[in-house]
Design an enzyme around this catalytic site. Structure first.
Site, PDB file in Angstrom:
ATOM      1  N   ALA A  65      -5.907   5.232   5.524  1.00 39.12           N
ATOM      2  CA  ALA A  65      -6.751   6.251   6.150  1.00 39.12           C
ATOM      3  C   ALA A  65      -7.933   6.626   5.258  1.00 39.12           C
ATOM      4  O   ALA A  65      -8.433   7.749   5.322  1.00 39.12           O
ATOM      5  CB  ALA A  65      -5.935   7.494   6.521  1.00 39.12           C
ATOM      6  N   THR A  92      -3.809  11.613  10.531  1.00 41.89           N
ATOM      7  CA  THR A  92      -3.534  12.489  11.671  1.00 41.89           C
ATOM      8  C   THR A  92      -2.111  13.040  11.621  1.00 41.89           C
ATOM      9  O   THR A  92      -1.819  14.053  12.233  1.00 41.89           O
ATOM     10  CB  THR A  92      -3.758  11.750  13.011  1.00 41.89           C
ATOM     11  OG1 THR A  92      -2.960  10.561  13.021  1.00 41.89           O
ATOM     12  CG2 THR A  92      -5.217  11.391  13.183  1.00 41.89           C
ATOM     13  N   GLU A  95     -12.691   2.824   5.310  1.00 46.24           N
ATOM     14  CA  GLU A  95     -12.697   2.317   6.681  1.00 46.24           C
ATOM     15  C   GLU A  95     -14.030   2.433   7.420  1.00 46.24           C
ATOM     16  O   GLU A  95     -14.385   1.524   8.181  1.00 46.24           O
ATOM     17  CB  GLU A  95     -11.622   3.052   7.496  1.00 46.24           C
ATOM     18  CG  GLU A  95     -10.209   2.745   7.053  1.00 46.24           C
ATOM     19  CD  GLU A  95      -9.209   3.749   7.610  1.00 46.24           C
ATOM     20  OE1 GLU A  95      -9.284   4.936   7.224  1.00 46.24           O
ATOM     21  OE2 GLU A  95      -8.383   3.362   8.438  1.00 46.24           O
ATOM     22  N   ARG A 116      -7.529  -1.531   8.727  1.00 45.39           N
ATOM     23  CA  ARG A 116      -8.787  -0.834   8.408  1.00 45.39           C
ATOM     24  C   ARG A 116      -9.481  -0.236   9.645  1.00 45.39           C
ATOM     25  O   ARG A 116     -10.052  -0.968  10.450  1.00 45.39           O
ATOM     26  CB  ARG A 116      -9.728  -1.819   7.717  1.00 45.39           C
ATOM     27  CG  ARG A 116     -10.855  -1.192   6.938  1.00 45.39           C
ATOM     28  CD  ARG A 116     -11.614  -2.294   6.224  1.00 45.39           C
ATOM     29  NE  ARG A 116     -12.531  -1.753   5.222  1.00 45.39           N
ATOM     30  CZ  ARG A 116     -13.238  -2.513   4.384  1.00 45.39           C
ATOM     31  NH1 ARG A 116     -13.132  -3.821   4.408  1.00 45.39           N
ATOM     32  NH2 ARG A 116     -14.046  -1.969   3.508  1.00 45.39           N
ATOM     33  N   PHE A 124      -7.735   1.635  11.836  1.00 47.43           N
ATOM     34  CA  PHE A 124      -6.501   2.174  12.413  1.00 47.43           C
ATOM     35  C   PHE A 124      -6.705   2.642  13.851  1.00 47.43           C
ATOM     36  O   PHE A 124      -6.365   3.756  14.219  1.00 47.43           O
ATOM     37  CB  PHE A 124      -6.036   3.333  11.520  1.00 47.43           C
ATOM     38  CG  PHE A 124      -4.570   3.651  11.571  1.00 47.43           C
ATOM     39  CD1 PHE A 124      -3.636   2.815  10.988  1.00 47.43           C
ATOM     40  CD2 PHE A 124      -4.112   4.820  12.177  1.00 47.43           C
ATOM     41  CE1 PHE A 124      -2.273   3.131  11.009  1.00 47.43           C
ATOM     42  CE2 PHE A 124      -2.755   5.145  12.203  1.00 47.43           C
ATOM     43  CZ  PHE A 124      -1.840   4.292  11.603  1.00 47.43           C
ATOM     44  N   GLU A 168       0.659  -1.868   4.630  1.00 44.93           N
ATOM     45  CA  GLU A 168       1.146  -0.494   4.751  1.00 44.93           C
ATOM     46  C   GLU A 168       2.620  -0.499   5.130  1.00 44.93           C
ATOM     47  O   GLU A 168       3.423   0.207   4.544  1.00 44.93           O
ATOM     48  CB  GLU A 168       0.318   0.274   5.787  1.00 44.93           C
ATOM     49  CG  GLU A 168       0.707   1.750   5.859  1.00 44.93           C
ATOM     50  CD  GLU A 168      -0.286   2.598   6.633  1.00 44.93           C
ATOM     51  OE1 GLU A 168      -1.415   2.144   6.900  1.00 44.93           O
ATOM     52  OE2 GLU A 168       0.067   3.743   6.982  1.00 44.93           O
ATOM     53  N   ARG A 173      -5.629   7.405  17.217  1.00 40.89           N
ATOM     54  CA  ARG A 173      -6.914   7.392  16.516  1.00 40.89           C
ATOM     55  C   ARG A 173      -7.989   6.728  17.376  1.00 40.89           C
ATOM     56  O   ARG A 173      -9.164   7.094  17.301  1.00 40.89           O
ATOM     57  CB  ARG A 173      -6.798   6.726  15.140  1.00 40.89           C
ATOM     58  CG  ARG A 173      -8.022   6.903  14.267  1.00 40.89           C
ATOM     59  CD  ARG A 173      -7.782   6.493  12.818  1.00 40.89           C
ATOM     60  NE  ARG A 173      -7.223   7.559  12.009  1.00 40.89           N
ATOM     61  CZ  ARG A 173      -7.946   8.395  11.239  1.00 40.89           C
ATOM     62  NH1 ARG A 173      -9.262   8.278  11.189  1.00 40.89           N
ATOM     63  NH2 ARG A 173      -7.357   9.330  10.526  1.00 40.89           N
ATOM     64  N   PHE A 217      -5.978  -3.977   3.434  1.00 37.00           N
ATOM     65  CA  PHE A 217      -6.679  -3.743   4.709  1.00 37.00           C
ATOM     66  C   PHE A 217      -5.771  -3.124   5.771  1.00 37.00           C
ATOM     67  O   PHE A 217      -6.042  -3.251   6.967  1.00 37.00           O
ATOM     68  CB  PHE A 217      -7.308  -5.045   5.235  1.00 37.00           C
ATOM     69  CG  PHE A 217      -8.039  -5.830   4.191  1.00 37.00           C
ATOM     70  CD1 PHE A 217      -9.179  -5.325   3.593  1.00 37.00           C
ATOM     71  CD2 PHE A 217      -7.567  -7.072   3.774  1.00 37.00           C
ATOM     72  CE1 PHE A 217      -9.842  -6.037   2.607  1.00 37.00           C
ATOM     73  CE2 PHE A 217      -8.224  -7.789   2.786  1.00 37.00           C
ATOM     74  CZ  PHE A 217      -9.366  -7.270   2.199  1.00 37.00           C
ATOM     75  N   GLN A 240       0.827  -1.199   0.000  1.00 35.44           N
ATOM     76  CA  GLN A 240       0.000   0.000   0.000  1.00 35.44           C
ATOM     77  C   GLN A 240       0.863   1.251   0.000  1.00 35.44           C
ATOM     78  O   GLN A 240       0.353   2.354  -0.054  1.00 35.44           O
ATOM     79  CB  GLN A 240      -0.899   0.029   1.253  1.00 35.44           C
ATOM     80  CG  GLN A 240      -1.941  -1.077   1.286  1.00 35.44           C
ATOM     81  CD  GLN A 240      -2.666  -1.155   2.611  1.00 35.44           C
ATOM     82  OE1 GLN A 240      -2.634  -2.178   3.290  1.00 35.44           O
ATOM     83  NE2 GLN A 240      -3.343  -0.076   3.014  1.00 35.44           N
TER      84      GLN A 240
END
Lengths: 451, 771
Positions: free
Chosen positions: B524, B455, B725, B342, B344, B232, B310, B228, B197
C-alpha cells in the site's frame, strides 16, 4: 576452464551457484529470456556475453569464463559501468543487476554504444531501464580496465586445451570427425549453441547423454563467397551471420537484429535454427524467400536441396538418421528482399508472424516473387499461391488486392498465445501491403519514428 | 542537516558487484534438503487416484508429503482459511500444489515431482467472468454496491449519454527473483529466511502449520529481488512447506519455484470487465456515472475483497462525480487466485473512469485535457496564514465521503502541459497524421489521484527498534521490507537526520520478526510513511535522553541541545556525536529504544463504503506520445513527460526511480503483457518466452520525469508522500495515446481493449474505420 568429471549437460549456471558457491550470477528464468545469468566467455574469436543457464560445461572447455564476481578489479576497484550504475541509480531490487552489469561490461569492452540492443536480453522489472541506459552512456568514454583484457591475453599464452573428456560426450574437432561419428551414432543428440537443446534440460528436466558438442568444429563456422553465393557453415552463429550480412543483405541483417537477444545470438547457430524445424524460427522464412540451398551430410555422403523442401511437416524435416546440416547457401545479393517480424514485444520475442518477401520488378511488372512466412503453418512455408497471383501483374496495391484470396489458399494458421488465426492472416496480407508501400518510398516502419 | 538527499540505494554497491545475497544465495548447512510441489494438471476435479510410488522411488527423494501428512493447519491463506498448502481431495485450478517432494537437490525434487500419476474425476470448471456470473460463483453474498446520489436519474436527465464495456487484463508480477524460502530447525524453534513483503504473516502461517506459538518462529528478510505485491501473501506456501518438511526431517529445507512453476502457481493482478454508463452535460461534465466491476478473483479469496474495494475507491480517480454508483462483483473462478499487485485494484478503478472520459471526449468531440479539467475536484485552498477557514470554499467529497483537501492537479497539469508542449505537439501530430496513411500517432494526458493508507485500518501501524552503540554507530530495525524501492535508505536518512549525523553511520539489518513484532506487510505504498515515523519516534526518544543528560550536565534547557553535522551542541559545550554518546553511556543513559506509529485521522466503514480511509492523496500526471502501424497494430511509446507528487521527497533519486519504473510497468500492463488461459483453464503464458514484460527498448525513447515541488499537507515523515504505487497509473496515458492513434484512423470510437497488443490495436483500427 578445464572441464572434467561433470555431467555432460550440467549448466554453467548450476555449476557456478551449486559447485563453486559463486552466487552473483542469478537464475531468473532458466530459459535464456531474462539475462540475469549473463556471463562473459572469451575464446580466440573474442569475448561474448552469454546466458549461463543455456550453456553446458563442455561448451566452455578451453575458454575463459568471467562472471560478475570478476567485473570489479582484483583489488576491488569498480569497473566504470559498476560505478556508473551506482551514480545513476541503475539498480533497485538488484536481482537483474549482475546480469546487466556483465552485459554492459562486455559491450564496454567491445566499445559498443548500441545500448538498447546490448541490453535487449536483460529484463529489469523495477527501473524502467532509463537509469541503466544513463549509466551505460556515462561509462562509454571510460577506458577499459586492464583486468577486462586479461582473459584474452591469458588464453593467447596458454597451449590450446585438448577436448574435454566427459563421459557420454563426443567433441569432434572438424566436420569429418563429426560426420563419421554421427553416422555411427545416429541416435545421438547434436548440440551446437544449446539455446534450444538447453531447454530440454532446464525445462524438460531431461538428462542428456550420448551427445556431441559441435563448438570445436571450426570448419563449420565459416562463411565463404562462392559462385552460387554465400555458403554459410552450420556452426556460424546468428551474431556472426548478422555482421557478415550487413552489407550484402541489409534486410536479412535487420531481421537478425531482432533474433532473440545479444546473448542468444552469440550462441545460437544457423544450423541449429534450421535443423530444429521450428515453425516460428526467424531464419527459415528468409532463407526460403532467398531460395537458399541446404547442404546435408551423412558420413561421406552429401546432398543439397532447397530449404523450402527441407520442412516436411510440423517438426518433421527431410533429414535422415545420422545426417546433419553442414551449410546453407544464399544468393550473393537480393535487393528486393524485405523481412517483417511481428511479435507482441519488439525486441527479444518469438514471431507471431514472420514474413519475407523477395520480388523483382521489371519496369512496373512483377517479374518474380518468392514469399515465405513463419508462424502461418506447421512449418516455415512458401506462399506459392500468392506468388503465382502476383507474378506478371503490375507492382501496385491493386494487384495485391486481387491476390489477397490466395493467402487463404496458402495458409490456414492456428490460434495460440501469440496471436489468433484471423490476425495472423490479416497481418500477413498487410505485410505484403507494407512491402509495396515501402518499396514505393512511403514511410511504413514505426522503428523510424521519433517524438 | 536536511533529510532530503539523492543517496543511492543502500545496497547499490552490493548489487553491482553481485555480492548482494538473496535467499537462494545464503550458504546452507550440509544436509539441506530441497523441495518441489507436484501440481494439478486440471482446473477443477476430484483426485480419484494419487499414485506417488514413482515419485518415492526417484533418485534423491527423501520424503513425499500429501495433505494427510501435515501435522497441524493445512492453510496458507492470507485471511480466509480457504487455501490449503496441499490439495484436499479436490483441485481448484491447474497449477495447484497437490503433493510435496523433499529431495537432496532442487533438480532431483523437480524431476521426481513429474513422475506422479494423478487420476482425476473432472468437475465443471468456471474459468471466465461470464461463466462465474452465470453460475453465481462469487465471494460474499452478492455484489458490493456503493453510491452517492441517484446515478440512474442523473444519467437519464443529462443531455448526452455514453456507455460501453471495457475489458482490462491481469498482470504477472515477474519479480526477477522467484519465490523462495529456507527453513532452519533449531532447539529454539524454526528460523525462516523468506523472500516476503510480510514476514509477520509468514511467521503466523508457519506457527499455525507447526502447531506452535508465534514466538517459536522467527522470520528474516534481508531483501527481495522484486515484490510488486506478489510477495505479500504468495510466499506463504513455500515457507510453510519448508518449515513442515524441516520439522519432519530435522534438516534445513529450501524451496524455490522454477519460473514456470512460479507463474503457474501464484496469483496475478485481477483482470476486470468494466461496464459503464455516463450522463454528460453540454460542457462535458459528468452528471451521473454507473459502473459495474466484474472482478476475476480466482479460486480462493486471498486479498481479493480489499483489492476490489480499492478499485471502487478509485473509480472517481481525480474527478468529482456528483452521482456515482459502483457495483462490484467478486467472482470466483478455477484459476490462480488473483492477488495484490502494485496499485491493489486502484489501477483498474482509475483506468475505468479514464476510459469513460476517453469515450466522452470522442463522442462529444471535446479536447480530452479540457474535459478532464472540467471534471476535476476543486483545487486545494492554500492555507495562507490569517485566512479564516470559512472564506475558503469547502473541499468536495469523494463518493465515499472523504473530503479532497489537498487537490493539486489543476496547477500540476498547467505545469505539465507547458513542459511537455502538449498543445503544440498535439497540433503537429494532427498534421502528421493527415499526411501518413500507414502510421498514425497519438498523444494523451492522464492524471492520477491515489489514496494513501491501508483500507484495513488496523494495518496502519508500525514499529521500530533503534540502538546507538557506545562508539556512536547506529543500528536500526523496522517492520518494513526492502524489495528494491529503497525503503532502507530512506529510513536510514530519517535516523541520520534525527541524530544530525551522516547516513553512512546508520546500518539497517534484515527485517526480523524477533526484533520488531506484529508488522504489517510492506504494501500500500506505506513503507516509508509508517516505518519512517516509527524510526523517528525511536530516535527522538534516544536523542531526548542524550539531550536531557547533556542539558543537566551543561546547565541548559534540554530543548536547546541540538544535533547537527555530526556534532552535539549543549549550552556552551560542543561535542562530537561520538563523545556525546560515550558520555551518555558512562552516565548510564539508555541508548536503545523502540518506536511506534499509528496513522491518525483515518476511519473507514467498509460495508457502508463511507469514511476517511486515506490520510492523504498522492498525485501525478503524464503525457505520452505513441505511434502505431495500421497494418499490423505494432506500436511504440515515443515520448513520456511526467510530473509526480512525492510531497517533500525524502530522496528525489529513489522517488524518480519509482516514477520511471512505475510508468514502464503500468504501460507494460496495458500493452505487451498478456495472460492467456486455454479453454481448459491452463495458463499458456507461464514463462518470459510467452509473457512479455517491457524490454529495454520499450521505454519511451524520450523520458522526462520531474517531481512536483510541494509538501504533504499532512504531518507525514518530513512531509513526504508515498510513491510506490501511484506512478504505475501514469502508464494509463500510454494506453490513452494508443486509443487516440487508433481514433485517428476513422470516425468511430476504437473501443481499444487492454492490453493493447498489436492484435488489439489492429482490431481497434478496424473498428475506428467502421469496417
Amino acid at each position: 576452464m578445464r572441464v572434467t568429471g561433470e555431467s555432460p549437460t550440467r549448466s554453467v549456471l548450476d555449476w557456478l551457484r551449486e559447485s563453486r558457491a559463486m552466487t552473483g550470477t542469478k537464475e531468473g528464468c532458466n530459459e535464456g529470456d531474462c539475462g540475469a545469468c549473463t556471463v562473459i566467455v572469451t575464446d580466440a574469436d573474442g569475448s561474448r556475453a552469454l546466458n549461463a543457464c543455456l550453456l553446458f560445461l563442455p561448451q566452455i572447455h578451453g575458454k575463459a569464463l568471467r562472471t560478475i564476481e570478476g567485473i570489479a578489479g582484483p583489488a576491488g576497484a569498480l569497473h566504470p559501468v559498476q560505478q556508473a550504475m551506482i551514480t545513476h541509480h541503475g539498480s533497485q531490487c538488484g536481482f537483474c543487476t549482475p546480469g546487466i552489469v556483465v552485459s554492459m561490461a562486455a559491450a564496454h569492452l567491445a566499445g559498443r554504444r548500441d545500448h538498447d540492443e546490448v541490453l535487449a536480453g536483460n529484463l529489469c522489472r523495477c527501473t524502467g531501464y532509463a537509469p541503466i541506459i544513463r549509466a551505460a552512456v556515462a561509462a562509454e568514454t571510460a577506458p577499459v580496465p586492464g583486468w577486462m583484457r586479461a582473459d584474452a591475453l591469458a588464453l593467447a599464452e596458454l597451449a590450446p586445451e585438448p577436448p574435454a573428456e566427459v563421459t557420454g560426450v563426443f567433441v569432434p574437432e572438424n566436420a569429418d570427425a563429426l560426420a563419421a561419428w554421427y553416422a555411427a551414432h545416429p541416435d545421438a543428440t547434436l548440440i551446437a549453441g544449446a539455446t534450444d537443446a538447453g531447454l530440454w534440460v532446464t525445462k524438460g528436466l531431461r538428462d542428456l547423454d550420448n551427445v556431441a558438442f559441435l563448438n570445436r568444429c571450426k570448419d563449420l563456422q565459416v562463411i565463404t563467397l562462392t559462385a552460387e553465393g554465400y555458403r554459410i557453415g552450420a556452426g556460424v552463429t546468428v551474431a556472426q551471420l548478422r555482421e557478415a550480412m550487413a552489407e550484402p543483405h541489409p534486410a536479412l541483417a535487420e531481421l537478425l537484429r531482432r533474433f532473440a537477444s545479444e546473448q542468444i545470438r552469440g550462441a545460437a547457430t544457423i544450423g541449429g535454427n534450421i535443423a530444429n524445424g521450428s515453425p516460428i524460427g526467424d531464419l527459415p522464412p528468409a532463407l526460403i524467400a532467398l531460395d537458399a540451398r541446404l547442404h546435408l551430410r551423412q558420413g561421406a555422403h552429401r546432398r543439397s536441396l532447397a530449404v523450402a523442401d527441407f520442412f516436411l511437416d510440423y517438426r518433421k524435416q527431410d533429414r535422415r538418421p545420422g545426417e546433419f546440416v553442414e551449410a546453407v547457401t544464399i544468393p550473393a545479393t537480393a535487393p528486393g528482399l524485405a523481412c517483417y517480424k511481428l511479435s507482441k514485444r519488439f525486441d527479444q520475442d518469438i514471431s507471431a508472424v514472420c514474413g519475407c518477401f523477395n520480388l523483382t520488378i521489371d519496369g512496373s511488372m512483377i517479374a518474380s516473387a518468392r514469399i515465405a512466412f513463419g508462424g502461418m503453418a506447421g512449418i516455415p512455408k512458401r506462399a506459392q499461391a500468392v506468388e503465382a497471383a502476383l507474378i506478371g501483374r503490375t507492382f501496385d496495391e491493386a494487384s495485391l488486392d486481387a491476390a489477397l484470396p490466395a493467402f487463404a489458399l496458402d495458409f490456414a494458421p492456428m490460434s495460440d498465445m501469440r496471436a489468433s488465426a484471423q490476425y495472423r492472416l490479416q497481418a500477413a496480407r498487410n505485410m505484403a501491403l507494407r512491402y509495396i508501400r515501402e518499396r514505393r518510398g512511403e514511410t511504413a516502419s514505426i522503428a523510424e519514428c521519433g517524438a | 542537516m536536511s533529510v532530503t538527499r539523492p543517496l543511492p540505494h543502500d545496497s547499490a554497491l552490493l548489487h553491482v558487484t553481485g555480492a548482494a545475497r538473496y535467499v537462494d544465495d545464503i550458504p546452507t548447512p550440509a544436509g539441506t534438503l530441497h523441495l518441489a510441489f507436484g501440481l494439478s494438471e486440471i482446473a477443477h476435479g476430484r483426485i480419484a487416484d494419487l499414485d506417488l510410488s514413482a515419485v518415492h522411488n526417484a533418485p534423491g527423494v527423501v520424503r513425499v508429503m500429501v495433505a494427510a501428512d501435515l501435522p497441524f493447519a493445512n492453510d496458507v491463506s492470507a485471511l480466509a482459511h480457504d487455501e490449503p498448502l496441499l490439495a484436499i481431495d479436490r483441485v481448484h485450478y491447474a497449477g495447484q500444489p497437490v503433493f510435496l517432494v523433499v529431495a537432496t537437490s532442487h533438480r532431483a525434487a523437480r524431476q521426481a515431482a513429474r513422475r506422479a500419476r494423478i487420476g482425476y474425476d473432472p468437475l465443471p470448471a468456471i474459468l471466465t467472468l461470464d461463466q462465474a456470473l452465470a453460475a453465481g460463483s462469487r465471494f460474499e453474498g452478492g455484489p458490493v454496491i456503493w453510491q452517492r446520489g441517484d446515478a440512474a436519474a442523473a444519467i437519464a436527465a443529462a443531455p448526452h449519454q455514453v456507455a460501453g464495456t471495457f475489458d482490462v487484463g491481469g498482470q504477472e508480477h515477474f519479480y526477477l527473483e522467484g519465490q523462495v524460502a529456507l527453513a532452519l530447525p533449531g532447539d529454539d524453534g524454526m528460523t525462516v529466511q523468506s523472500s516476503t513483503q510480510h514476514p509477520t504473516e509468514i511467521q503466523h502461517k508457519v506457527a499455525e502449520a507447526l502447531g506452535v506459538p508465534m514466538h517459536a518462529v522467527r522470520v528474516q528478510t534481508r531483501r527481495m529481488g522484486g515484490g510488486f505485491g506478489g510477495k505479500e501473501s504468495q510466499g506463504n506456501a513455500l515457507a510453510v512447506a519448508c518449515a513442515v518438511a524441516a520439522r519432519a526431517t530435522g534438516r534445513p529445507c529450501k524451496m524455490r519455484y522454477d519460473r514456470d512453476d512460479d507463474m503457474m502457481i501464484t496469483g496475478k493482478r485481477h483482470d476486470f470487465r468494466i461496464d459503464y454508463r455516463a450522463g454528460v452535460d453540454a460542457e462535458g461534465r459528468i452528471m451521473g456515472l454507473d459502473f459495474r466491476h466484474l472482478v476475476r478473483c480466482g479460486w480462493s479469496m486471498d486479498l481479493s475483497l480489499p483489492v476490489a474495494d480499492r478499485a471502487m475507491l478509485h473509480a472517481d480517480n481525480a474527478y468529482f462525480i456528483p452521482a456515482l454508483r459502483i457495483e462490484s462483483h467478486r467472482l470466483r473462478t478455477h484459476t490462480q487466485s488473483a492477488t495484490a499487485f502494485r496499485g491493489f485494484g486502484g489501477p483498474q478503478g482509475v483506468i475505468g473512469v479514464e476510459r469513460v472520459l476517453d469515450h466522452i471526449a470522442h463522442q462529444l468531440g471535446r479536447d480530452p485535457v479540457a474535459l478532464r479539467r472540467a471534471n476535476f475536484y476543486a483545487a486545494a485552498q492554500p492555507s495562507a496564514p490569517g485566512t479564516p477557514d470559512a472564506i475558503a470554499a469547502a473541499p468536495q467529497e469523494t463518493h465515499y465521503g472523504q473530503e479532497v483537501e489537498d487537490f493539486i492537479l489543476h496547477d500540476l497539469l498547467t505545469q505539465l502541459e507547458k513542459s511537455s508542449q502538449y498543445a503544440e505537439r498535439k497540433a503537429r501530430i494532427l498534421a502528421w497524421n493527415s499526411t501518413n496513411r500507414t502510421l498514425k500517432r497519438g498523444i494523451a494526458l492522464s492524471p492520477v489521484k491515489f489514496g494513501i493508507s491501508f483500507t484495513l485500518t488496523h494495518l496502519n501501524q508500525a514499529g521500530a527498534l533503534v540502538h546507538v552503540y557506545q562508539d556512536g554507530s547506529i543500528a536500526l530495525n523496522h517492520g518494513g521490507t526492502e524489495m528494491g524501492q529503497g525503503l532502507h535508505r530512506k529510513v536510514c536518512q530519517v535516523a541520520a537526520a534525527a541524530f544530525g549525523v551522516a547516513a553512512e553511520r546508520v546500518r539497517i539489518t534484515a527485517t526480523d520478526t524477533g526484533k520488531v513484532p506484529n508488522t504489517s506487510a510492506t504494501a500500500a505504498s506505506s513503507g516509508a510513511d509508517l516505518n519512517g515515523m516509527a524510526v523517528q519516534a525511536a530516535c527522538d526518544t534516544i536523542r531526548g535522553r542524550i539531550a536531557a543528560f547533556l542539558a543537566a550536565r551543561e546547565d541548559c534547557a534540554a530543548a536547546e541541545v541540538h544535533f547537527a553535522d555530526g556534532r552535539v551542541f549543549a549550552g556552551e559545550a560542543e561535542l562530537s556525536f561520538e563523545e556525546a554518546v560515550a558520555a551518555a553511556y558512562l552516565a548510564r543513559v539508555s541508548l536503545s529504544s523502540t518506536g511506534y506509529y499509528a496513522t491518525p485521522k483515518i476511519r473507514w466503514n467498509r460495508v457502508a463504503g463511507r469514511g476517511r480511509p486515506f490520510l492523504y492523496f498522492a498525485y501525478g500526471a503524464a503525457v505520452s506520445e505513441v505511434v502505431i502501424d495500421t497494418l499490423t497494430g505494432e506500436n511504440r511509446i515515443l515520448r513520456a513527460d511526467i510530473i509526480h507528487d512525492a510531497g517533500a521527497s525524502l530522496n528525489p533519486a529513489l522517488d524518480t526511480g519509482q516514477v520511471e519504473g512505475g510508468y514502464v510497468q503500468g504501460a507494460g500492463w496495458l500493452t505487451t503483457e498478456e495472460l492467456i488461459w486455454d479453454d481448459q483453464g491452463r495458463l499458456r503464458t507461464h514463462a518470459p518466452s510467452t509473457y512479455k514484460i517491457p524490454a529495454c527498448s520499450d521505454r519511451p525513447a524520450e523520458f522526462n520525469v520531474a517531481l512536483w515541488q510541494g509538501e504533504n499537507r499532512e504531518p507525514t515523515i518530513y512531509r513526504s508522500k508515498a510513491v510506490g504505487e501511484p506512478p504505475l497509473m501514469l502508464g494509463i496515458s500510454a494506453w490513452l495515446a494508443l486509443s487516440a492513434a487508433c481514433a485517428a484512423c476513422g470516425p468511430h470510437y476504437p473501443d481499444l481493449r487492454a492490453p493493447a497488443t498489436p492484435e488489439a490495436v489492429l482490431a481497434a483500427v478496424t473498428r475506428a474505420r467502421g469496417a
